[in-house]
Design an enzyme around this catalytic site. Structure first.
Site, short mmCIF file in Angstrom:
data_model
loop_
_atom_site.label_atom_id
_atom_site.label_comp_id
_atom_site.label_asym_id
_atom_site.label_seq_id
_atom_site.Cartn_x
_atom_site.Cartn_y
_atom_site.Cartn_z
N ARG A 49 3.45 2.55 13.04
CA ARG A 49 4.56 2.37 13.99
C ARG A 49 4.06 2.27 15.43
O ARG A 49 4.73 2.75 16.35
CB ARG A 49 5.56 3.53 13.89
N ARG A 53 9.55 2.83 19.92
CA ARG A 53 10.33 3.38 21.04
C ARG A 53 9.55 4.25 22.02
O ARG A 53 10.04 4.52 23.11
CB ARG A 53 11.51 4.19 20.47
N ARG A 62 14.67 -3.63 23.32
CA ARG A 62 15.72 -3.13 22.43
C ARG A 62 17.08 -3.00 23.12
O ARG A 62 18.10 -2.93 22.45
CB ARG A 62 15.29 -1.77 21.84
N ASP A 98 9.98 -4.53 9.08
CA ASP A 98 10.36 -3.23 8.52
C ASP A 98 10.25 -3.36 7.01
O ASP A 98 10.18 -4.47 6.48
CB ASP A 98 11.78 -2.84 8.94
N TYR A 175 15.64 3.90 -1.15
CA TYR A 175 16.65 3.42 -0.17
C TYR A 175 17.76 2.65 -0.88
O TYR A 175 18.94 2.78 -0.53
CB TYR A 175 16.00 2.55 0.90
#
Ligand code: CP3
Length: 368
Positions: A49, A53, A62, A98, A175
């Site tokens: 990652r 952010r 974003r 992703d 998921y």
């Protein structure tokens, strides 16, 4: 006088970042050599990652775009992929994408909800839901990521290698069944135990899709592939071997036909490293819950290893971070085949100066 002639003018300054990899400039192949357990001048480092952010550049983008917009617009995905490469002296780029868009391509409805994470609006409940899942050609349905890979390769001009990735069948199944994040995997494991035929049909479809997707990424230019089985450690070793291993092995077999090395990552896997090795990857990723030297001892010298700094160690004072780095490098003990990484993804609150310091420390401390 006053006006410089052509010979007096200083030549345009080459931008080493753009030129490295072209004739006369060294190519950074530390990661590729390390995947094959060949010696390198210093330990390569990248961070799971690494685009995200914790970087102001990412947060700014974003504000204007959702994460799915960034992933599905190759030019934006390229920009985000390169943000950490331009900011830090990392030894690899990882394509910005992703693990979940392949589930969308198979027929599930995916959303990322601020503060909550990913949500599948129509999770799998009955056998007909699994039967209805398609196994599309990733070149048609996930072409945006393949195009981003092609563009990033051109931009990088061999500065550092590019990693492609996919979620592994088990983590994707969790998921698809839970509809989002889960603490105890009750729905996933219940389906596995109570409806084994449905489970195997689902895993079969996921393995076909993921194997082909990884292969397509290698064909598009990814030089290393990482299979994220982030939640594999939720299973005991016997269940892992019975319900998951055959599918991960098939994925890795398909992916490696492209000739590209594969990194197999999971968390909480210290009780089943031997089983994970059987899936056949070139590199095994481990988290900080296991001692790197112990993990390597159990895995043997015929695989490379990736890890394993606790992402929260980046919140420690720098002198303490330095000790964490020293300890991990001491456990690796100069063996060829160690890729330095975190044991899981970098956290959004991570101080950015500590990321720069970490990369510097790993390179400094490991220089032969
Ligand atoms: O490593 C990289 O820089 C490449 C990009 C990447 C992302 N997700 C971007 C992302 C990678 C490799 C992933 C993998 C991923 N995604 C995993 C496996 C790795 C792991 O951490 O276990 C998983 C389980 C996911 C699913 C996922 N995507 C979750 C649970 C979340 C929400 C949690 C969170 O951190 O907010 C995402 C969203 C996501 N994927 C973000 C990023 C940068 C943050 C979203 C945002 O910008 O708001």
């Amino acid at each position: 006088m006053g006006i410089a002639t052509a010979t007096e003018q200083s030549p345009p300054k080459p931008n080493p970042k753009r030129l490295s990899g072209m004739a006369g400039f060294p190519v950074n192949d530390r990661l590729l050599r390390t995947c094959r357990r060949q010696p390198v001048d210093r330990t390569p480092i990248w961070l799971m990652r690494q685009a995200g952010r914790y970087m102001a550049e990412y947060r700014r983008l974003r504000e204007k775009h959702t994460i799915l917009e960034i992933i599905k617009t190759p030019e934006l995905a390229v920009e985000v992929t390169l943000q950490p490469i331009n900011a830090f002296d990392l030894d690899a780029a990882i394509i910005f994408a992703d693990i979940l868009p392949p589930l969308e391509a198979m027929g599930l409805s995916l959303d990322f909800i601020r503060g909550e994470g990913p949500v599948i609006h129509n999770p799998l409940r009955i056998a007909a839901d699994v039967a209805a899942l398609s196994v599309p050609d990733p070149r048609e349905r996930l072409g945006f990521t393949l195009e981003a890979i092609r563009l990033v390769r051109r931009e990088l001009a061999s500065r550092v290698p590019l990693i492609g990735f996919s979620g592994a069948p088990f983590t994707l199944a969790s998921y698809a069944i839970e509809g989002g994040a889960t603490r105890n995997f009750v729905l996933t494991k219940s389906l596995m135990y109570n409806q084994p035929e449905m489970w195997h049909e689902l895993m079969d479809k996921l393995a076909a899709m993921v194997g082909d997707y990884l292969k397509a990424q290698a064909e598009a230019g990814a030089q290393v592939l990482q299979l994220f089985d982030s939640w594999a450690g939720a299973l005991g070793p016997a269940d892992y071997c019975r319900y998951v291993l055959p599918y991960s092995r098939r994925v890795i077999q398909t992916a490696t036909t492209s000739g590209v090395p594969v990194i197999h990552f999971g968390t909480g896997t210290s009780g089943m490293l031997e089983a994970i090795k059987k899936a056949g990857a070139d590199v095994i990723g481990v988290d900080w819950r296991v001692d790197l030297a112990d993990a390597w001892c159990r895995l043997g010298d015929d695989v490379a290893i990736q890890g394993n700094l606790d992402p929260v160690a980046l919140f420690a004072p720098l002198h303490m971070l330095e000790k964490h780095v020293a300890s991990i490098l001491a456990q690796a003990n100069g063996r060829p085949g160690h890729i330095f990484n975190l044991g899981h993804g970098i956290l959004p609150q991570t101080p950015v100066e500590h990321v720069a310091a970490l990369v510097y420390m790993v390179h400094e401390q490991s220089t032969a």
